[in-house]
Design a protein around this motif. Structure first.
Motif, PDB file in Angstrom:
ATOM      1  N   MET A   1      43.200  87.406  11.605  1.00  0.00           N
ATOM      2  CA  MET A   1      42.954  86.323  12.568  1.00  0.00           C
ATOM      3  C   MET A   1      42.729  86.914  13.956  1.00  0.00           C
ATOM      4  O   MET A   1      43.437  87.831  14.356  1.00  0.00           O
ATOM      5  CB  MET A   1      44.168  85.384  12.551  1.00  0.00           C
ATOM      6  N   ARG A   2      41.731  86.417  14.646  1.00  0.00           N
ATOM      7  CA  ARG A   2      41.498  86.854  16.030  1.00  0.00           C
ATOM      8  C   ARG A   2      41.249  85.619  16.879  1.00  0.00           C
ATOM      9  O   ARG A   2      40.524  84.722  16.441  1.00  0.00           O
ATOM     10  CB  ARG A   2      40.238  87.739  16.103  1.00  0.00           C
TER      11      ARG A   2
ATOM     12  N   THR B   1      32.099  79.824  31.515  1.00  0.00           N
ATOM     13  CA  THR B   1      32.691  78.881  32.476  1.00  0.00           C
ATOM     14  C   THR B   1      34.204  78.816  32.272  1.00  0.00           C
ATOM     15  O   THR B   1      34.924  78.229  33.063  1.00  0.00           O
ATOM     16  CB  THR B   1      32.150  77.441  32.313  1.00  0.00           C
ATOM     17  N   GLY B   2      34.664  79.395  31.172  1.00  0.00           N
ATOM     18  CA  GLY B   2      36.103  79.429  30.924  1.00  0.00           C
ATOM     19  C   GLY B   2      36.590  78.264  30.081  1.00  0.00           C
ATOM     20  O   GLY B   2      37.756  78.201  29.694  1.00  0.00           O
TER      21      GLY B   2
ATOM     22  N   LEU C   1      26.676  80.957  25.560  1.00  0.00           N
ATOM     23  CA  LEU C   1      27.233  82.089  26.303  1.00  0.00           C
ATOM     24  C   LEU C   1      27.627  81.658  27.715  1.00  0.00           C
ATOM     25  O   LEU C   1      28.724  81.949  28.203  1.00  0.00           O
ATOM     26  CB  LEU C   1      26.179  83.203  26.353  1.00  0.00           C
ATOM     27  N   ILE C   2      26.728  80.931  28.355  1.00  0.00           N
ATOM     28  CA  ILE C   2      27.016  80.480  29.722  1.00  0.00           C
ATOM     29  C   ILE C   2      28.233  79.567  29.727  1.00  0.00           C
ATOM     30  O   ILE C   2      29.136  79.699  30.544  1.00  0.00           O
ATOM     31  CB  ILE C   2      25.796  79.763  30.318  1.00  0.00           C
ATOM     32  N   ARG C   3      28.286  78.634  28.766  1.00  0.00           N
ATOM     33  CA  ARG C   3      29.407  77.704  28.706  1.00  0.00           C
ATOM     34  C   ARG C   3      30.701  78.475  28.436  1.00  0.00           C
ATOM     35  O   ARG C   3      31.753  78.176  28.991  1.00  0.00           O
ATOM     36  CB  ARG C   3      29.142  76.655  27.623  1.00  0.00           C
TER      37      ARG C   3
ATOM     38  N   SER D   1      34.456  88.088  25.574  1.00  0.00           N
ATOM     39  CA  SER D   1      35.809  87.966  26.147  1.00  0.00           C
ATOM     40  C   SER D   1      36.216  89.273  26.807  1.00  0.00           C
ATOM     41  O   SER D   1      36.895  89.268  27.833  1.00  0.00           O
ATOM     42  CB  SER D   1      36.893  87.654  25.114  1.00  0.00           C
ATOM     43  N   GLY D   2      35.807  90.399  26.201  1.00  0.00           N
ATOM     44  CA  GLY D   2      36.137  91.718  26.764  1.00  0.00           C
ATOM     45  C   GLY D   2      35.604  91.847  28.183  1.00  0.00           C
ATOM     46  O   GLY D   2      36.301  92.311  29.083  1.00  0.00           O
ATOM     47  N   ILE D   3      34.368  91.406  28.394  1.00  0.00           N
ATOM     48  CA  ILE D   3      33.779  91.506  29.738  1.00  0.00           C
ATOM     49  C   ILE D   3      34.554  90.645  30.717  1.00  0.00           C
ATOM     50  O   ILE D   3      34.817  91.034  31.841  1.00  0.00           O
ATOM     51  CB  ILE D   3      32.320  91.009  29.758  1.00  0.00           C
TER      52      ILE D   3
END
Ligand code: 3PG
Length: 425
Positions: free
Chosen positions: A1-2, A404-405, A399-401, A198-200
Motif C-alpha cells: 500500500m502506498r 493545488t494540494g 497534474l495541475i489539480r 508528490s516527491g517534487i
C-alpha cells in the motif's frame, strides 16, 4: 500500500489469476477522424506495464476508457483504434466491442479466458459519464455506485484497478463509482505518477522553477498560489496566457498587453483571473517572472514588441527573444524544473521561438525536469526532446489539480476501495 491506496502488489495477496479485473485507463488521445486513427500514442504506451502485468498473472482483463468529451468534442470518438494500438504495443490481441455496458459487452466479458483482454467502447457514450453531467449534477461517490454503468458491470467483475492518473481530477462513475463496491487498487502508471509528483512537492532540489504557460489556465493560477505560498516554487516563469494575465494584473504601461489580448482573455472567460493574479503579485512579486517582450504575427512574419507597445489589433502569440533568453538562463541554473504549457502558439513557425528556446534549455539543463499536459508533450515531441526530459507525466488537468494540494476525487475513491476486502454486491 502506498499513500493509503493498494498497489498491484496488494492484489497479489487476493490473487488475480482467473479473476475478472476491470481496469480504468486513460488513453484519451488526439484522433484523426477522417482516417479513424490516433495522432499520438503516449498514453497508450504508458499504461502497457499494468496491462502486461495483470494479463501475465492470468487476469481476465476488461478495459474501460474515454475518448474526447463535451468540452473537447473534436476528439469524441470510438475507442476502436485504441484496441489496435494497444494490441501492437502489447504484442498480444486486445479485443474490442462496440458496447459499454449493454448485453453485447456483458456477454463478451462473460466469455473472457485467463490472460485475455477486452476493450469496451468509449465510456462517455454513456450519458451519466459526461463532463457536463459531472459539473451540473454532481453525484456523490455512493450515488455513482448506483449508476447504470456500475450496476451493469460491477456484478461481472471481481476487482477494480485504476491506472488513469490523467483523469484523477474527474468525479465520474467509471472513475469513482466502482471503488464503492469492489476491492480496488491503483495501477503501475498511477503509482509512478503519484510518487514522482508528490516527491517534487515534498522535497524539491533547489532552486525549484515552475514554467507555466499554455491556453487552459484556470487551474494553473490555483496551483501557482499553492506552490508559491508553500514555498515549493523558488521562481515561476510565466508565458502563454498565464503570462498575459499576470502582466495585465501588474498594471501600468509595462503591463499593457494590448486591446486584442485583453479581448481574447475576456472571451475565453479568464478575465476573473486578473484579480487572482493581482493577489499573487502583491504577495509574491519577487518570485514571479513576467514576459518582458512578446512575439506576434504581422503581415505573415514574426514581429516582437515590449508590453505597452503592442498594436491594438495584434494578439501576442509567444514570449519574445529577450524573455526567452532570461528563461533559458534560469532553467539552466535550476535544480528542479516543472513545466506545464508552452510559451505560445508553437505549432506555427512565426510564433514557436519562445517554446523552442525554453525546450532547448530543458533538454540541456542539469536540473531534474518534469513536464505535463498534452500541449507540453506535443512540444517535447516536436523538438525531439523526449529522451532529454526526466519525467513526462501523462496528466495535464490532473497534474495541475494535484499540485493545488487538493485531494483528487479518484484518489479519495481509491482510498475507500482499498479498504474493501470483498466485493459488496
Ligand atoms: C485529459 O485529457 O486531460 C484527460 O483524459 C481528462 O479528459 P477531460 O478533461 O476531457 O475530462
Amino acid at each position: 500500500m502506498r499513500f493509503g491506496i493498494n498497489t498491484l502488489d496488494d492484489l497479489d495477496e487476493i490473487g488475480v489469476k482467473g479473476k475478472t479485473v476491470l481496469c480504468r485507463i486513460d488513453i484519451n488521445q488526439p484522433v484523426d477522424r477522417a482516417k479513424g486513427t490516433l495522432k499520438d500514442t503516449t498514453r497508450i504506451e504508458a499504461c502497457i506495464p499494468t496491462l502486461k502485468e495483470l494479463s501475465g498473472k492470468g487476469a481476465k482483463l476488461v478495459l474501460l476508457a474515454h475518448q474526447g468529451s463535451d468540452i473537447e468534442y473534436k476528439n469524441f470518438y470510438t475507442t476502436e483504434p485504441h484496441a489496435k494500438a494497444l494490441s501492437s504495443f502489447l504484442g498480444k490481441e486486445v479485443r474490442f466491442i462496440d458496447d459499454v455496458c449493454g448485453p453485447a459487452a456483458r456477454e463478451a466479458i462473460g466469455k473472457l479466458q485467463e490472460g485475455e483482454i477486452l476493450l469496451l467502447d468509449n465510456v462517455r457514450f454513456v450519458s451519466e459519464e459526461q463532463t457536463l453531467f459531472e459539473t451540473k449534477l454532481l453525484l456523490s461517490h455512493e450515488e455513482q455506485a448506483k449508476t447504470l454503468l456500475v450496476r451493469k458491470l460491477a456484478p461481472l467483475v471481481d476487482l477494480y484497478v485504476c491506472d488513469a492518473f490523467a483523469s484523477a481530477h474527474r468525479d465520474q462513475p467509471s472513475l469513482c463509482g466502482f471503488e464503492q463496491v469492489l476491492p480496488s487498487a491503483m495501477g503501475r502508471l498511477f503509482e509512478e505518477e503519484f510518487c514522482v509528483i508528490s516527491g517534487i512537492m515534498e522535497k524539491p532540489e533547489r532552486p525549484c522553477v515552475f514554467v507555466l504557460g499554455g491556453a487552459k489556465i484556470s487551474d494553473a493560477f490555483l496551483m501557482m498560489k499553492t506552490v508559491l505560498s508553500s514555498g515549493v516554487a523558488d521562481q515561476v516563469l510565466s508565458g502563454g496566457l498565464v503570462g498575459e494575465v499576470l502582466l495585465w494584473a501588474s498594471g501600468g504601461d509595462s503591463g499593457n498587453i494590448g486591446e486584442a489580448a485583453r479581448a481574447f482573455i475576456t472571451k475565453e472567460g479568464y478575465a476573473d483571473l486578473v484579480e487572482t493574479a493581482k493577489e499573487l503579485l502583491s504577495a509574491h512579486r519577487d518570485r514571479i517572472e513576467l514576459p518582458r517582450d512578446f512575439g506576434a504575427v504581422s503581415g505573415g512574419r514574426r514581429v516582437e514588441f515590449p508590453p505597452g507597445k503592442v498594436p491594438a489589433d495584434t494578439l501576442p502569440a509567444d514570449i519574445g527573444s529577450e524573455t526567452a533568453a532570461r528563461y533559458q538562463a534560469q532553467i539552466r541554473a535550476a535544480k528542479t524544473v516543472f513545466v506545464n504549457g508552452p510559451m505560445g502558439v508553437f505549432e506555427e513557425e512565426a510564433t514557436e521561438l519562445g517554446t523552442r528556446l525554453v525546450w532547448d534549455a530543458l533538454a540541456d539543463t542539469a536540473a531534474y525536469t518534469v513536464i505535463g499536459g498534452g500541449d507540453s508533450i506535443a512540444a517535447t515531441k516536436k523538438y525531439g526532446k523526449t529522451k532529454d526530459i526526466n519525467y513526462i507525466c501523462t496528466g495535464g488537468g490532473a497534474l495541475i489539480r494535484f499540485l493545488t494540494g487538493e485531494e483528487l476525487p479518484v484518489v479519495r475513491a481509491l482510498r475507500h476501495g482499498s479498504a474493501i476486502k470483498q466485493k459488496l454486491l
